[in-house]
Design an enzyme around this catalytic site. Structure first.
Site, PDB file in Angstrom:
ATOM      1  N   ARG A 174      41.335  39.613  25.901  1.00  0.00           N
ATOM      2  CA  ARG A 174      40.883  38.649  26.874  1.00  0.00           C
ATOM      3  C   ARG A 174      39.738  38.823  27.658  1.00  0.00           C
ATOM      4  NH1 ARG A 174      42.260  37.428  32.870  1.00  0.00           N
ATOM      5  NH2 ARG A 174      41.165  35.362  33.020  1.00  0.00           N
TER       6      ARG A 174
ATOM      7  N   GLU B  10      41.287  32.292  38.292  1.00  0.00           N
ATOM      8  CA  GLU B  10      41.467  32.359  39.633  1.00  0.00           C
ATOM      9  C   GLU B  10      40.703  31.533  40.691  1.00  0.00           C
ATOM     10  OE1 GLU B  10      40.907  36.404  40.405  1.00  0.00           O
ATOM     11  OE2 GLU B  10      42.601  37.270  39.500  1.00  0.00           O
TER      12      GLU B  10
ATOM     13  N   ASN C   4      47.970  35.939  37.078  1.00  0.00           N
ATOM     14  CA  ASN C   4      47.099  37.350  37.503  1.00  0.00           C
ATOM     15  C   ASN C   4      48.021  37.921  38.704  1.00  0.00           C
ATOM     16  OD1 ASN C   4      45.395  36.904  35.619  1.00  0.00           O
ATOM     17  ND2 ASN C   4      43.643  36.508  36.988  1.00  0.00           N
TER      18      ASN C   4
HETATM   19  O1  IFM Z   1      38.279  42.507  38.877  1.00  0.00           O
HETATM   20  C1  IFM Z   1      38.874  41.288  39.418  1.00  0.00           C
HETATM   21  C2  IFM Z   1      38.997  40.130  38.269  1.00  0.00           C
HETATM   22  O2  IFM Z   1      37.782  39.633  37.947  1.00  0.00           O
HETATM   23  C3  IFM Z   1      39.835  39.000  38.636  1.00  0.00           C
HETATM   24  N1  IFM Z   1      41.171  39.375  39.089  1.00  0.00           N
HETATM   25  C4  IFM Z   1      41.287  40.531  39.982  1.00  0.00           C
HETATM   26  C5  IFM Z   1      40.227  41.658  39.438  1.00  0.00           C
HETATM   27  C6  IFM Z   1      40.651  42.871  40.355  1.00  0.00           C
HETATM   28  O3  IFM Z   1      40.065  42.563  41.538  1.00  0.00           O
END
Ligand code: IFM
Length: 456
Positions: A77, A165, A298
């Site tokens: 990914r 996100e 996530n």
């Molecule tokens: O590094 C980040 C990523 O870019 C998005 N999700 C969380 C990760 C850790 O903070």
């Protein structure tokens, strides 16, 4: 040792994002991004760094594909840097597309399926100058950018995620001011969230046209929210936090509406004038709620909240120091199971992927050059055990991506937090596999994770 075996065809991968690893800022016709601008502002990045070189993946991508091959993963990914593709906000830059085209081919050649995220936070600065995600025009621009990318890569990429996100983009970027573009404006943050969701819906339709055989989805960062006590005020605070963090995104995507209680909450706090959302236009919710092929989840930790004197939800950390990662996030594997079960029960996604999960620990090379990152292995092991349990209990979980392949630029923390399976020596750009890389390689090969416990 007891083994948790994953279903046949389970997709194992690792994840990265363009801004965090690529570097090569002034190469290939790349334009400025909002994160370049933020990092150039003194005091915004903890260690004063920027991502202009990062892991130098722009030049070392062949070597990085080699690392993936060595790990034996079936998927990788990564995200596309919008400022490489449309540097001036209008004209498509073929050189930017060429870079990803070659990467996709090399991955396929290595037997690794590309799992592409279209937006992982690096908005072209020129679009920010025209209003950024607060402006509906940016959603339109995202569709054009998506069309350019999917026309070129759509014949070979089997998985597309529109956004990564959106909560972080809207809230950290526009309400808390910690992320780019560094605004502190709650009303703008709500507009941003809507335009992100809307652009997801519009772009997903374009991906389907240009990449008809691919799966299309979105990636959300989600947290189980626990009240600090069973007191009514704390339970109410937890409900409100959940509304603003999780349901604000899940409800429009899966139910075609914003959660009423969370909207009322925003009205009460003065972030909205009334429950008629001013940014909402006819047809928006239908576009947002078009069926997804997958939901990307996530997961890193849970949040425990209590009500402050005004009844507002505030974080109330309960974990002892030794249960915190370097991000000061509690290690809470049970939360992953709870979250997956809740998603299945309340939203019923067709399928899910854990698109990020991992831990920041600083462990570096010892005198022999070995990196014994035992805590990361334990973190991954415990979360994978929960993931497998969720599958056993009927959750349609189809894959898992460890965050991250490499140590990298951790946004406002700069290089001070290391999430990689590979240690990166930022002086030499040497990549050194940590013990977790060897361990993950074994997990992938076995399609199973052991509990770490000797069973009688
Ligand atoms: O590094 C980040 C990523 O870019 C998005 N999700 C969380 C990760 C850790 O903070």
């Amino acid at each position: 040792m007891a083994k948790h075996i994953f279903p046949e065809g389970f997709l194992w991968g690792t994840a990265t994002s363009s801004h965090q690893i690529e570097g090569g800022f002034s190469e290939g016709g790349r334009g400025e991004s909002i994160w370049d601008r933020l990092a150039a502002t003194p005091g915004r990045i903890a260690d004063g760094s920027d991502a202009s070189v990062a892991c130098d993946h722009y030049h070392r991508w062949r070597e990085d594909v080699g690392l993936l091959k060595w790990l034996g993963v079936g998927a990788y990914r990564f995200s596309i840097a919008w400022p490489r593709i449309v540097p001036d906000g209008r004209t498509v830059n073929d050189e930017g597309l060429d870079f990803y085209d070659a990467l996709v081919d090399a991955l396929l050649e290595a037997g690794i399926r590309p799992f592409v995220t279209l937006y992982h936070w690096d908005l072209p600065q020129i679009l920010q100058d025209r209003g950024g995600w607060g402006a509906r025009e940016t959603a339109e621009a995202f569709v054009e950018y998506t069309a350019a990318v999917t026309r070129r890569l759509g014949d070979r990429v089997p998985y597309w995620a529109t956004h990564n996100e959106p909560w972080c983009i809207a809230t950290l970027g526009h309400e808390d001011g910690e992320h780019a573009p560094g605004h502190r404006n709650p009303a703008e943050a709500l507009r941003v969230a809507h335009h992100l969701l809307l652009s997801h819906g519009w772009a997903a339709a374009v991906v389907r046209e240009n990449s008809p055989d691919a799966e299309v989805g979105i990636v959300l960062n989600l947290v189980p929210v626990w009240p600090a006590s069973q007191e009514e005020a704390d339970r109410e605070a937890a409900r409100r936090f959940d509304g603003f963090f999780n349901r604000w995104y899940l409800d429009p995507l899966f139910r075609g509406r914003y959660p009423e209680d969370a909207v009322a909450d925003r009205v009460r706090r003065g972030h909205l004038e009334g429950s008629d959302l001013p940014f909402l236009e006819r047809g928006d919710l239908e576009a947002i709620a078009a069926p997804l092929d997958f939901l990307g989840v996530n997961y890193y930790s849970r949040v425990v909240v209590k009500a402050d004197e005004a009844g507002e939800p505030v974080g109330h950390p309960v974990a002892p120091e030794e249960e915190l990662t370097d991000m000061r996030w509690e290690v809470f594997p049970q939360g992953l199971y709870d979250l997956l079960i809740r998603l299945k029960r309340e939203y019923g996604p067709t399928r899910m992927y854990i698109t990020e999960n991992g831990a920041a620990y600083a462990d570096g090379p010892d005198a022999e050059g070995r990196i014994a990152d035992v805590r990361r292995i334990e973190y991954l092991r415990a979360h994978l055990t929960m993931a497998q349990r969720a599958i056993d209990d009927g959750v349609p979980l189809r894959g898992y991506f460890a965050w991250s392949l490499l140590d990298n630029f951790e946004w406002a923390h700069g290089y001070s937090k290391r999430f990689g399976l590979y240690w990166v020596d930022y002086e030499t750009q040497q990549r050194i596999p940590k013990d977790s890389a060897f361990w993950y390689r074994d997990v992938v090969a076995a399609n199973a994770v052991d509990t770490g416990l000797q069973m009688p």
